[in-house]
Design an enzyme around this catalytic site. Structure first.
Site: not given
Ligand code: SAH
Length: 208
Positions: A52
């Site tokens: 993000s």
């Molecule tokens: N907080 C992260 C941003 C991640 S982007 C950071 O600081 O880098 C969102 C993430 O959510 C991705 O890695 C994706 O694989 C994950 N994601 C999507 N659907 C999900 C689910 N149902 N359960 C767990 N993770 C999930």
């Protein structure tokens, strides 16, 4: 980054600002993107996912307002940057990611940084983590069409849930708080996240 992107846009929590000044964002990126680590933007971290924008991390952390020792559930570990911010603030973080490659890399970063109090899990975070509930905070870092029902159920009294709710193109950050009279919602601005993939959220990868 802290002065021009965070403080200048209204992030006031000194602990959040100090944590983000300390945490090396380049450690959470593929090596070829290190030069862009302090850009005012989300960046690709592989597997079609993103880390993000720093301002959004600060905004969501400030809305969650974790206190030292609070149990916080994070859904969407991704690079682990948001997890690291919460752990450095003294929260006990339970973080769930659905993609194994990303989770392994994030765990390695937590070790390198010497961060304690993080428990990881591979799976669908939309179901929450019932064995570890209730949580003082729940933060979802992927977009959902609506709040997945298990999440508010796992919120402790006084606890807050921060989640982007909307369609695939754009969402609104929603903050739900469990007050004495039940759940109270407020909106905290427009955001754009990758989708939460789950039978309880977006059921297919939009590009799949
Ligand atoms: N907080 C992260 C941003 C991640 S982007 C950071 O600081 O880098 C969102 C993430 O959510 C991705 O890695 C994706 O694989 C994950 N994601 C999507 N659907 C999900 C689910 N149902 N359960 C767990 N993770 C999930």
């Amino acid at each position: 980054m802290v002065a021009s992107q965070l403080a200048a846009r209204g992030i006031r929590d000194g602990r959040v600002l100090a944590t983000m000044a300390w945490l090396p964002r380049e450690w959470f990126l593929p090596p070829h993107l290190a030069d862009e680590a302090y850009d005012d933007a989300p960046l690709p971290i592989g597997n079609g996912q993103t880390i993000s924008q720093p301002f959004i991390v600060a905004l969501m952390t400030e809305a969650l307002a974790p206190r030292r020792g609070d149990c916080v559930l994070e859904i969407g570990t991704g690079s682990g940057y948001q997890t690291a911010v919460l752990a450095h603030l003294g929260a006990r973080v339970y973080t769930v990611e659905r993609l194994p490659d990303l989770l392994v890399e994030a765990e390695e970063r937590f070790r390198r940084l010497g961060l304690r109090g993080i428990e990881t899990r591979l799976g669908d975070g939309a179901a929450g983590w019932p064995e570890r509930a209730p949580f003082q905070g729940i933060i979802v870092t992927a977009a959902a069409p609506a709040v997945p029902p298990p999440l508010p159920e796992q919120l402790a009294p006084g606890g807050r849930l921060v989640i982007p709710v909307g369609d695939l193109a754009s969402q609104e950050l929603v903050v739900l708080e469990r007050g004495p009279a039940g759940l109270v919602a407020r909106r905290a601005g427009g955001v754009r996240f990758v989708p939460l993939i789950s039978r309880l959220a977006f059921t297919e990868e939009p590009w799949g």
